[in-house]
Design a protein around this motif. Structure first.
Motif, short mmCIF file in Angstrom:
data_model
loop_
_atom_site.label_atom_id
_atom_site.label_comp_id
_atom_site.label_asym_id
_atom_site.label_seq_id
_atom_site.Cartn_x
_atom_site.Cartn_y
_atom_site.Cartn_z
N GLY A 213 -9.02 -27.57 32.01
CA GLY A 213 -7.77 -27.83 32.72
C GLY A 213 -6.73 -26.77 32.40
N LEU A 214 -5.59 -26.87 33.05
CA LEU A 214 -4.50 -25.90 32.89
C LEU A 214 -3.31 -26.58 32.21
N ALA A 215 -2.85 -25.95 31.13
CA ALA A 215 -1.69 -26.46 30.40
C ALA A 215 -0.54 -25.46 30.51
N PRO A 216 0.70 -25.93 30.38
CA PRO A 216 1.87 -25.04 30.50
C PRO A 216 1.94 -24.02 29.37
N ILE A 217 2.65 -22.93 29.63
CA ILE A 217 2.93 -21.93 28.61
C ILE A 217 3.95 -22.50 27.62
N PRO A 218 3.71 -22.37 26.31
CA PRO A 218 4.72 -22.81 25.33
C PRO A 218 6.02 -22.01 25.49
N THR A 219 7.11 -22.60 25.05
CA THR A 219 8.42 -21.98 25.19
C THR A 219 9.09 -21.79 23.83
N THR A 220 10.11 -20.95 23.82
CA THR A 220 10.92 -20.77 22.61
C THR A 220 12.03 -21.81 22.53
N ASP A 221 12.64 -22.10 23.69
CA ASP A 221 13.80 -22.99 23.69
C ASP A 221 13.55 -24.33 24.37
N GLY A 222 12.30 -24.60 24.74
CA GLY A 222 12.00 -25.85 25.43
C GLY A 222 12.25 -25.82 26.92
N LYS A 223 12.64 -24.66 27.45
CA LYS A 223 12.96 -24.54 28.87
C LYS A 223 12.30 -23.32 29.51
N ARG A 224 12.62 -22.15 29.01
CA ARG A 224 12.22 -20.91 29.67
C ARG A 224 10.80 -20.49 29.26
N THR A 225 9.93 -20.33 30.26
CA THR A 225 8.57 -19.86 30.00
C THR A 225 8.42 -18.36 30.18
N GLY A 226 9.36 -17.74 30.93
CA GLY A 226 9.27 -16.31 31.21
C GLY A 226 8.28 -15.98 32.30
N GLN A 227 7.72 -16.98 32.97
CA GLN A 227 6.63 -16.76 33.92
C GLN A 227 7.09 -16.18 35.25
N TYR A 228 6.14 -15.57 35.92
CA TYR A 228 6.31 -15.04 37.27
C TYR A 228 4.98 -15.16 37.97
N LEU A 229 4.98 -15.03 39.26
CA LEU A 229 3.73 -14.98 40.00
C LEU A 229 3.26 -13.53 40.07
N GLY A 230 2.08 -13.28 39.53
CA GLY A 230 1.47 -11.97 39.66
C GLY A 230 0.60 -11.94 40.90
N SER A 231 0.07 -10.78 41.21
CA SER A 231 -0.73 -10.70 42.43
C SER A 231 -1.56 -9.43 42.48
N LEU A 232 -2.76 -9.58 43.01
CA LEU A 232 -3.48 -8.41 43.49
C LEU A 232 -2.84 -8.00 44.82
N MET A 233 -2.93 -6.73 45.13
CA MET A 233 -2.30 -6.22 46.35
C MET A 233 -3.24 -5.32 47.12
N LEU A 234 -2.88 -5.05 48.34
CA LEU A 234 -3.52 -4.01 49.13
C LEU A 234 -2.52 -2.88 49.31
N SER A 235 -2.94 -1.68 48.95
CA SER A 235 -2.12 -0.48 49.12
C SER A 235 -2.83 0.48 50.06
#
Length: 429
Positions: A292-314
């Motif tokens: 299963g998938l679990a959340p990223i741990p945080t430093t302050d209980g709020k901010r994960t620092g996450q973003y959506l990454g992606s493969l691309m076509l160039s």
């Protein structure tokens, strides 16, 4: 009906653009790389990507579909494993003959833009040959660098903690959004003590995880110009990772190396592993447990620092067929039938049309979709950190040196010094 009008308009523009391309490039065609044309107006473009045989089979099906809908455009394909792909691509690019369109990633955009390899696709957007509407969660700007559109996302993913669900259940752990790194450390100890397995596969060389940790603390792995952290920062991170191995919280790196290419999680050496969410499919095919998938741990209980990454076509700046290339990219990121063929092979589909066209029924892919939906709902997603020219070399160095540290071939201080020396060279070249 509206979609049909859009396709008709792009077809007219494509024909006009193709004529202009022939007129404008005729005098220099022999000097340019890219696809070829034929007497009946049919053109051939070259498309390259990295991946395994399963991805190749899926992509070839999408190309068959494309050629049926656009019979005047033929696609010649080439694929390689990840390291071999870039070796071949570098050779082709250096020789002035890169493929017309190719799979790409954020770490390579500035590098190949600086080498004048990448085509700015904004002109094709203005001409109506490439649509940048309908992308999910801000992915439409993911491939923009310095005002240029150098890549178009085909799928999204985000970092996650993949867990062995029965192991976590036996250890009495239920990770929730907002749990902290202290909570994570406690969980690793419980997995070790209650199941006899290391808590995690190890954090030495996971650059993208370290980036999230830095972002949680107001820094980042990269800035636009270089590294966004200090030697003291990395010393702290790698010291903690080393202590985790010694205490049995993280898997023995020597055992992890021995079972490659199988993962430590699926080989039952560890109870969890940080990776991209769409890689969950790998563990299901390799292992015997339920993951299963679990959340990223945080430093302050709020901010994960996450973003959506992606493969691309160039696209190649030297292509003789920019209109046809744009038409191909548009098809690959918007056509609903492509989504039903590709599934989540390259991540969750980047556009709403494809996302809605493919609704997975299997538990693994349903979990991936639910995980990304939870990130959007929680409002934790942020813009991705810019990647400077040379970022790909820094990433490879981080992985290699991290593994050497884990295997006891380097001390923490030596590993940190070596990484910063190599990065300084890479980022200044």
């Amino acid at each position: 009906m509206q979609q049909g009008k859009g396709v008709e308009r792009r077809t007219v523009l494509k024909a006009a653009g193709a004529s202009l391309a022939v007129t404008g490039l005729g005098a220099t065609a022999t000097a340019c790389g890219g696809g070829s044309g034929s007497g009946d107006g049919t053109v051939t473009i070259r498309y390259a990507w990295w991946g395994a045989e399963d991805r190749a089979q899926r992509i070839n099906k999408t190309i068959d579909l494309f050629e049926k809908k656009f019979p005047k455009i033929k696609v010649k394909t080439d694929f390689q494993p990840y390291p071999d792909f870039w070796k071949k691509f570098n050779t082709q690019a250096s020789g002035g003959n890169p493929p017309d369109v190719f799979q790409n990633a954020i770490g390579f955009l500035r590098k190949y833009d600086a080498k004048n390899v990448l085509l700015d696709l904004k002109e094709q957007v203005k001409a109506g040959n490439l649509r940048m509407e309908g992308f999910r969660a801000g992915l439409d700007t993911f491939g923009e660098i310095d005002g240029k559109l150098l890549g178009v996302p085909v799928g999204s993913n985000s970092m996650a903690l993949v867990i062995d669900k029965p192991v976590y259940a036996r250890a009495g752990i239920t990770p929730e959004m907002g749990w902290t790194w202290d909570d994570f450390d406690e969980a690793m100890a419980r997995v070790r003590d209650r199941t006899g397995r290391a808590g995690d596969s190890g954090m030495y060389g996971v650059m993208y995880l370290y980036d999230l940790y830095l972002r949680q603390n107001g820094k980042a792995f990269f800035t636009e110009d270089g590294l966004g952290f200090t030697e003291a920062d990395l010393t702290q991170w790698w010291t903690k990772a080393e202590k985790g191995v010694r205490s049995g919280l993280f898997a023995d790196p020597k055992k992890v190396a021995q079972i490659k290419p199988k993962s430590a999680l699926s080989a039952e050496l560890a109870g969890s592993e940080f990776t991209w969410d769409n890689f969950t499919v790998r563990y299901t095919s390799e292992g015997k447990s339920e993951y299963g998938l679990a959340p990223i741990p945080t430093t302050d209980g709020k901010r994960t620092g996450q973003y959506l990454g992606s493969l691309m076509l160039s696209a190649s700046r030297r292509t003789q067929h920019p209109v046809e290339v744009a038409t191909f990219i548009d098809f690959m990121v918007h056509d609903p039938e492509v989504a039903t063929i590709m599934g989540y092979d390259r991540g969750v589909p980047a556009t709403t049309a494809q996302y809605e066209a493919y609704r997975p029924t299997d538990p693994v892919n349903k979990a991936i979709a639910a995980y990304e939906e939870s990130l959007v709902k929680a409002g934790v997603l942020e813009p991705i950190t810019p990647h400077p020219n040379g970022a790909d070399i820094c990433e490879a160095a981080f992985l290699r040196i991290g593994e050497e540290l884990g295997l006891g071939k380097r001390s923490v201080s030596d590993a940190v010094e070596q990484f910063f020396n190599e990065s300084k060279t890479a980022l200044s070249s």
